[in-house]
Write a protein that holds these residues in place. Structure first.
Motif, PDB file in Angstrom:
ATOM      1  N   GLU A  99       4.251  -0.206  -2.827  1.00 33.00           N
ATOM      2  CA  GLU A  99       4.470  -1.293  -3.473  1.00 33.00           C
ATOM      3  C   GLU A  99       5.148  -2.355  -2.444  1.00 33.00           C
ATOM      4  N   ASP A 158       1.068 -11.353 -12.836  1.00 32.83           N
ATOM      5  CA  ASP A 158       1.123  -9.802 -12.675  1.00 32.83           C
ATOM      6  C   ASP A 158       1.074  -9.043 -13.931  1.00 32.83           C
ATOM      7  N   ARG A 216       2.113  -6.331 -14.277  1.00 31.49           N
ATOM      8  CA  ARG A 216       3.371  -5.627 -14.557  1.00 31.49           C
ATOM      9  C   ARG A 216       4.375  -6.432 -15.559  1.00 31.49           C
ATOM     10  N   GLU A 252      -3.735  -6.852 -11.043  1.00 31.92           N
ATOM     11  CA  GLU A 252      -3.114  -5.899 -10.424  1.00 31.92           C
ATOM     12  C   GLU A 252      -2.327  -6.157  -9.079  1.00 31.92           C
TER      13      GLU A 252
END
Length: 669
Positions: A457, A398, A400, A430
RNA sequence: GCACCCGUAGCUCAGCUGGAUAGAGUAUCUGACUUCGAAUCAGAGGGUCGCAAGUUCGAAUCUUGCCGGGUGUACCA
């Protein structure tokens, strides 16, 4: 010659001519595919670049068209070149000798390099925390990773696929807290529950999904329960106690469930490295020592991070709340995930100097074996494959987690400067999020504020997400209804098999058609669609192609058609292919020949979506070709043979492209 | 604060290291099944490529600034 080979020859000829005629060295020569077949098969905008270089070197201003004329004269001498046109301000448009190209590529393998071994590459993907069922966000990771490893294999690479099991982390601890302190269950009771669930057609990972969400809720109100988390986590990390044994059972059962989910999508692994072994086999200790000696980390004796070992990170500065530096060892002596990942990645690259113990885990239905790491030396039947030691490693994680991944990359590069930062590649993507409407469809109450957001999310902690198995079930049911309406006479087994193939095609394509850095806002209608730009569309195109070949008689088979084409004068074929209606026959042939080039582009750019887009374009082109030409009914022998050969090129290329995307072609649909 | 990502047709997205008339799907409207299967094909409408400057023969693409949206910056992973 294939397109790739032709490009190579043309490039070096241009480069040599540029050197000889203009005294200019040109490092990379761009080749483009013209927007329309009428404009040529390969275009070189190189004359503009050369004009610029000449001006820089000599001050002399040259007309790009005049430069192109010189290059044209050189390129025209190749026998595979039909003609060359200089277009616009100085494009060099190359047209192939069509009959020669088709004759040479009719029987060519659309992926000539597949299977040729070279240095090993490790791809890590999936790595779902083994404490709950996988949701579609996890599946995006797995489909990307699996497709990428297939792409690498198609370019001739040797690939090892790893699925990292974080069996000693906080998320597993949370579910264990749920079992022990909310459900008050012992290991025996959990085993009993498991048997009960399996007997009633429910799955263990779904049960954990709900329990994990419940634990998340309870933590908010129950401080005592929350204090259990650290206790449990510590016991799990330490190992050799009842809590650790219970956790191991829970994690392993979840791993089994997740592997089953993934296998439904044709996603398989070679090795399951576990975090517990990273700890107990002292991988971290070894990496830690090396980093200390090299001075890439230091001990913080004061400030916010007092008592921690940290790695400096200058790329961005900290603020009032946070330091910029990354903690690898906490003040209580435990190691963060980032620290453990550095050790793991060093092992993957073969620079750690330690190895795991291995235990045979499972044989897939297709015969592939998957192994798991083990704390002790195991008695295995047969030889253990050699794991790790990759030349390059790809980590599908990911986006993130970009920041900790950069820290890992820096750590690894510091220990092995000769391999550098290029050896470890973060394949970032993403998230898959839910539209507010989809979240409500799943039964989640949203605030007015949430409803205005572009997306919501997914969250395992909140139990908010589309579970992978649920979505696959829905896709299969929908596909089955469609198959039912078209092939009522087929056996149930056959219909279910086709429905399954279509469901896999739909889901994989849906997750692959977006480029990696696009947030997918999940929409049920779109994900469940079988029309338009979908996997099903591509499969349908291939199924139609195959049905033609089932109906061709012996005298019109692919082999006979190829022989017929080789026997006749090339001028006869040229007459067809260069005619007005022949141009789209040629377009079909040349597009089908671009698979190898496309797979390499996807591998270089680390972007499976490039291949997905190509596959769709190819399927669309075949549908048009199919519509415009009656192949079996064609009266002219030579033209029919040509149509058969080109259709065969298209279906083989389409089948190979789909296979690389992990999508099968059904017998009928 | 700092770092990264995104902004292209009503909606969802492509657009490769700067290149030809900015393309798909979807939605809307129209047409095509006696045919190798219509889960298909064809046609139509739909664009100041967020805004503004700059570099260049040439910018959706590169640079800078601004506006809007997102993510990260945890002694979680």
């Amino acid at each position: 010659m294939t397109i790739t080979e032709i490009q190579k020859v043309l490039r070096s000829a241009i480069s040599e001519t540029a050197k000889a005629q203009f005294g200019v060295d040109i490092e990379s020569i761009a080749a483009e595919t013209p927007p329309k077949t009428e404009l040529g098969d390969i275009a070189f905008p190189v004359a503009f670049e050369l004009a610029k270089q000449i001006k820089v070197a000599t001050g002399e201003k040259q007309n790009p068209r005049a430069i192109a004329e010189v290059l044209k004269a050189r390129l025209e001498t190749f026998d595979f070149v039909g003609k060359i046109e200089i277009a616009g301000p100085g494009y060099l448009n190359v047209f192939f000798d069509r009959s020669k190209f088709i004759a040479e590529n009719a029987a060519a393998n659309p992926l000539p390099n597949a299977g040729t071994a070279s240095a090993k590459i490790c791809v890590e993907h999936t790595s779902v925390n083994p404490n709950k069922a996988a949701h579609i966000g996890h599946v995006r990771n797995s489909v990307l990773g699996d497709t990428f490893q297939r792409i690498l294999k198609s370019t001739g690479k040797q690939v090892e696929v790893q699925n990292y099991i974080d069996n000693t982390g906080v998320q597993v601890a949370d579910v264990v807290v749920g079992f022990m302190f909310i459900q008050n269950m012992t290991l025996e009771a959990i085993k009993g529950l498991d048997t009960e669930l399996t007997g009633s057609g429910q799955s263990f990972d779904y049960y954990c999904w709900d329990l994990y969400a419940r634990v998340g809720q309870e933590y908010l109100a129950n401080e005592e329960l929350k204090s259990k988390r650290a206790e449990v986590l510590h016991l799990i990390e330490e190992g050799g106690n009842e809590t650790a044994e219970l956790a191991d059972y829970v994690a392993t059962r979840n791993v089994e469930c997740i592997l089953n989910t993934m296998e439904r999508l044709s996603i398989r692994y070679d090795l399951l490295p576990r975090e517990s072994e990273i700890l107990h086999l002292h991988f971290w200790d070894k990496a830690f020592e090396q980093m200390k000696q090299l001075g890439v980390i230091h001990y913080e004796s004061e400030g916010k991070q007092a008592g921690c070992w940290v790695m400096p990170f200058e790329e961005h500065t900290g603020d009032d709340d946070n330091e910029g530096d990354k903690i690898l060892v906490r003040s209580n002596g435990t190691v963060t995930y980032t620290g453990k990942d550095i050790a793991y990645q060093m092992w993957k690259l073969g620079i750690l100097g330690l190895d795991f113990n291995y235990k045979y885990f499972h044989k897939y239905a297709n015969g592939q074996d998957v192994w798991i790491t083990s704390p002790q030396v195991e008695q295995n039947e047969g030889a253990i494959p050699s794991f790790g030691g990759g030349e390059t490693i790809y980590n599908v994680i990911d986006t993130r987690q970009s920041y900790p991944q950069e820290v890992v990359k820096k750590g690894v590069a510091a220990i092995s400067p000769e391999r550098g930062e290029k050896a470890s590649i973060h394949l970032a993507y993403e998230m898959v999020a839910l539209s507010p409407a989809a979240a409500e469809e799943l039964g989640f109450a949203l605030s007015d504020e949430d409803r205005k957001r572009p997306f919501i999310e997914m969250s395992g902690r909140k139990g908010l997400g589309v579970k992978a198995d649920d979505l696959i079930d829905r896709l299969e049911a929908k596909a089955l209804a469609e198959v039912e309406s078209r092939h009522a006479d087929a056996t149930d087994e056959e219909k279910q098999h086709i429905a399954h193939q279509l469901a896999v095609g739909a889901l994989r394509y849906f997750l692959l058609k977006f480029t990696r850095n696009t947030v997918i806002v999940f929409d049920f209608n779109e994900a469940l669609s079988f029309e338009g730009e979908t996997g099903c569309f591509c499969q349908y195109s291939a199924v139609r192609a195959n049905s033609i070949f089932r109906k061709l008689d012996e005298t019109n088979s692919v082999e006979s058609s190829e022989r017929r084409l080789l026997a006749c004068e090339s001028s006869e074929i040229d007459a067809i292919v260069n005619s007005e209606t022949g141009t789209d026959i040629w377009s079909m042939a040349i597009l089908a020949s671009r698979l190898d080039e496309t797979v390499h582009a996807a591998a270089t750019a680390n972007e499976p979506a490039i291949l997905a887009k190509y596959t769709f374009t190819l399927a669309k082109a075949f549908n048009l070709f199919y519509h415009n030409h009656k192949i079996i009914a064609e009266a002219d022998d030579t033209k029919r043979a040509l149509l058969v050969v080109v259709a065969d090129m298209a279906r083989r290329s389409l089948t190979a492209a789909l296979d690389t995307l992990g999508i099968e072609v059904p017998m009928k649909m």
